[in-house]
Design a protein around this motif. Structure first.
Motif, mmCIF file in Angstrom:
data_model
loop_
_atom_site.group_PDB
_atom_site.id
_atom_site.type_symbol
_atom_site.label_atom_id
_atom_site.label_comp_id
_atom_site.label_asym_id
_atom_site.label_seq_id
_atom_site.Cartn_x
_atom_site.Cartn_y
_atom_site.Cartn_z
ATOM 1 N N ILE A 1 0.852 -1.213 0.000
ATOM 2 C CA ILE A 1 0.000 0.000 0.000
ATOM 3 C C ILE A 1 0.880 1.252 0.000
ATOM 4 O O ILE A 1 0.649 2.187 -0.766
ATOM 5 C CB ILE A 1 -0.946 -0.011 1.218
ATOM 6 N N ARG A 2 1.937 1.238 0.826
ATOM 7 C CA ARG A 2 2.813 2.408 0.887
ATOM 8 C C ARG A 2 3.502 2.632 -0.462
ATOM 9 O O ARG A 2 3.600 3.747 -0.952
ATOM 10 C CB ARG A 2 3.850 2.213 2.003
ATOM 11 N N ASN A 3 3.996 1.550 -1.098
ATOM 12 C CA ASN A 3 4.618 1.674 -2.436
ATOM 13 C C ASN A 3 3.623 2.261 -3.433
ATOM 14 O O ASN A 3 3.976 3.106 -4.254
ATOM 15 C CB ASN A 3 5.081 0.305 -2.946
ATOM 16 N N ALA A 4 2.350 1.783 -3.370
ATOM 17 C CA ALA A 4 1.327 2.283 -4.302
ATOM 18 C C ALA A 4 1.077 3.767 -4.056
ATOM 19 O O ALA A 4 1.002 4.559 -5.009
ATOM 20 C CB ALA A 4 0.040 1.479 -4.116
ATOM 21 N N ASP B 1 2.408 11.786 -7.649
ATOM 22 C CA ASP B 1 2.312 12.887 -8.610
ATOM 23 C C ASP B 1 1.275 12.635 -9.708
ATOM 24 O O ASP B 1 1.260 13.339 -10.728
ATOM 25 C CB ASP B 1 3.693 13.132 -9.250
ATOM 26 N N GLU B 2 0.426 11.637 -9.523
ATOM 27 C CA GLU B 2 -0.597 11.342 -10.543
ATOM 28 C C GLU B 2 -1.865 12.153 -10.258
ATOM 29 O O GLU B 2 -2.172 12.455 -9.105
ATOM 30 C CB GLU B 2 -0.959 9.847 -10.510
ATOM 31 N N GLY C 1 -0.611 4.303 -10.698
ATOM 32 C CA GLY C 1 0.681 4.992 -10.827
ATOM 33 C C GLY C 1 1.280 4.792 -12.205
ATOM 34 O O GLY C 1 0.596 4.318 -13.122
ATOM 35 N N PRO C 2 2.579 5.102 -12.363
ATOM 36 C CA PRO C 2 3.220 5.022 -13.697
ATOM 37 C C PRO C 2 3.597 3.604 -14.134
ATOM 38 O O PRO C 2 4.110 3.406 -15.230
ATOM 39 C CB PRO C 2 4.487 5.872 -13.523
#
Ligand code: ADP
Length: 473
Positions: A363-366, A372-373, A398-399
């Motif tokens: 969750i933290r990584n996501a 910045d999205e 995310g990217p």
């Protein structure tokens, strides 16, 4: 690079260059020596030719004299012819001898002197032949005169001198060649020793240089590892501090709850005109205190070390706790979270704290990937999987995965973040595999990353563990 290794790095190529140069010089010296050897062979050949020419002249003069005597005594014409042949041979052999010694003026002068004596002698012989046996008396006079003139002896002496000088010249040349060959051989041997020595030193320096580079690489790796260890140690200290802090905060929070409840009872018993509004405010204060207690309990559960045994847990409860913890750090950038867990697969047999850590990492990584999205949406879903497992999917907008890391993102210390440690996914994989499951990641075609992992489902007949009291300290 140290000063010593820089010096080694510049010396080794220089020495190699010098060695190569020395080997070229040695090859040149050997070539010159071979040429000298060839020269000395040709000098021996030349002397042989000269000696052959000298003995040829000697033989021809003797033949001329023998034929002259024969003709004078018998008058047979064949002696006359023999004399003429010998006379011609003397002339042509003198010519070839002169050509052979043409490069030595002193030798040429000696040949010219010999030619003079030979000419004088053959002139006498020629006159005797002309007179023949008919005029024997005059012919004998000439012979007598020849003995007086000693021309034959002079020719002999001249030929002996020429032979001696030529042999002396050859001896002198051979001695000179021997001396020069010895000097060249000595110089070549010295150069060879020098070349082999410098090649050995260059090889040693190169090996030393390589060893220094390897040592430097190992030192650097050790430094990196030490830095990482220090960071991990710092984080672990922080975890312990958080646990202690949560424990310390629990008591004042309990006291606040008690005071708020006491105040609530006091205000209810009073006749204060605003007692309804004050009571409502005190109720809200009590609720917030309980919330704070719940957050602290979750934190304690997370950092606490004690429990590692597997037990039957609610997947939803684990996911919600992790979401609550992760949300604390993303208040400034709210994320639209959708939690669609299948109730049929809610019960799992896991180590709660460890699986909570997996959820928290993902969750933290996501959250970080979507920072910045414009569209920030996190979906957590679950559904049954083969072999009594449940598959959990965590998808973000995310990217997507960075191509540089996609292959090795589950390896320790693989990170694309400047402040990242790269251990979250590696720990998550270890935890999932310890539960008999697997974890994988991919980039979605419409963008974003999706992580999916499996956990063992709890059997229906297994006892469920009672829920932990949030306010318990
Ligand atoms: P860290 O977060 O410290 O970098 P992790 O092991 O948790 O360490 O992650 C490793 C790398 O995997 C990250 O640096 C990032 O490049 C990539 N990664 C992980 N999760 C995501 C995600 N949701 N979206 C894009 N990349 C991700």
């Amino acid at each position: 690079m140290t000063r010593k290794s820089i010096a080694t790095a510049t010396h080794a190529p220089l020495l190699l260059g010098a060695t190569l140069l020395l080997f070229i010089v040695i090859a040149g010296a050997l070539f010159l020596n071979l040429m000298r050897l060839r020269d000395s062979f040709s000098w021996v050949q030349h002397t042989n030719d000269v000696l052959l020419a000298i003995s040829g002249i000697q033989r021809a003069v003797l033949e001329a004299e023998t034929n002259e005597r024969g003709y004078l005594l018998t008058g047979i014409e064949s002696y006359n012819e023999g004399y003429r042949r010998a006379h011609e041979a003397v002339g042509s052999r003198l010519d070839s001898l002169r050509a052979l010694v043409g490069d030595d003026p002193a030798h040429v002068a000696r040949v010219d002197e010999l030619r003079l004596f030979v000419d004088m002698r053959t002139a006498q012989l020629g006159r005797v032949i002309e007179l023949g046996p008919e005029r024997m008396r005059e012919a004998l006079d000439i012979l007598e005169q020849a003995r007086t003139d000693q021309l034959t002896e002079r020719v002999e002496a001249s030929l002996t001198t020429l032979t001696r000088v030529e042999q002396g010249l050859l001896t002198e040349r051979m001695h000179k060649h021997d001396r020069e060959s010895l000097a060249a051989a000595l110089i070549t041997a010295c150069l060879l020793i020098l070349a082999v020595g410098s090649a050995a030193i260059a090889a040693f320096l190169l090996e030393h240089q390589r060893a220094a580079a390897r040592q430097q690489e190992a030192d650097q790796r050790l430094q990196d590892l030490q830095a990482e260890l220090m960071r991990v140690a710092r984080l672990s200290t922080m975890g312990e501090m958080s646990s202690a802090l949560a424990h310390e905060l629990n008591q004042p929070l309990g006291a606040i709850t008690n005071y708020v409840q006491g105040s609530r009872r006091l205000i209810e018993a009073s006749s204060h005109p605003d007692k309804a509004r004050i009571g409502a405010a005190l109720d809200k204060a009590a609720q917030q205190t309980l919330r704070a207690g719940a957050v602290i309990q979750r934190l304690r559960d997370f950092v606490g070390r004690g429990e590692t045994d597997k037990s039957v847990e609610s997947l939803r409860a684990i996911a919600e706790d992790a979401l609550a913890l992760a949300s604390v750090v993303t208040r400034d950038r709210p994320v639209d979270v959708s939690l669609t867990l299948d109730p049929a697969t809610d019960r799992v047999l896991v180590d709660k704290v460890q699986v909570q850590q997996v959820f928290l990492n993902l969750i933290r990584n996501a959250f970080e990937a979507m920072r910045d999205e414009r569209e920030r949406r996190l979906t957590i879903a679950s559904h049954p999987a083969a072999g009594s497992m449940v598959e959990i999917v965590v998808a973000d907008t995310g990217p997507g995965l960075d191509a540089r890391i996609a292959e090795r993102m589950f390896q320790p210390f693989a990170t694309t973040k400047t402040d990242g440690m790269g251990i979250g996914l590696s720990i998550s994989q270890t935890i999932i595999q310890a539960h008999g499951g697997s974890i994988a990641a991919s980039t979605l075609p419409e963008g974003g990353t999706v992580f999916s992992f499996t956990l063992p489902r709890a059997d229906a007949e297994q006892q469920s563990v009672p829920a932990v009291d949030v306010a318990a300290g």
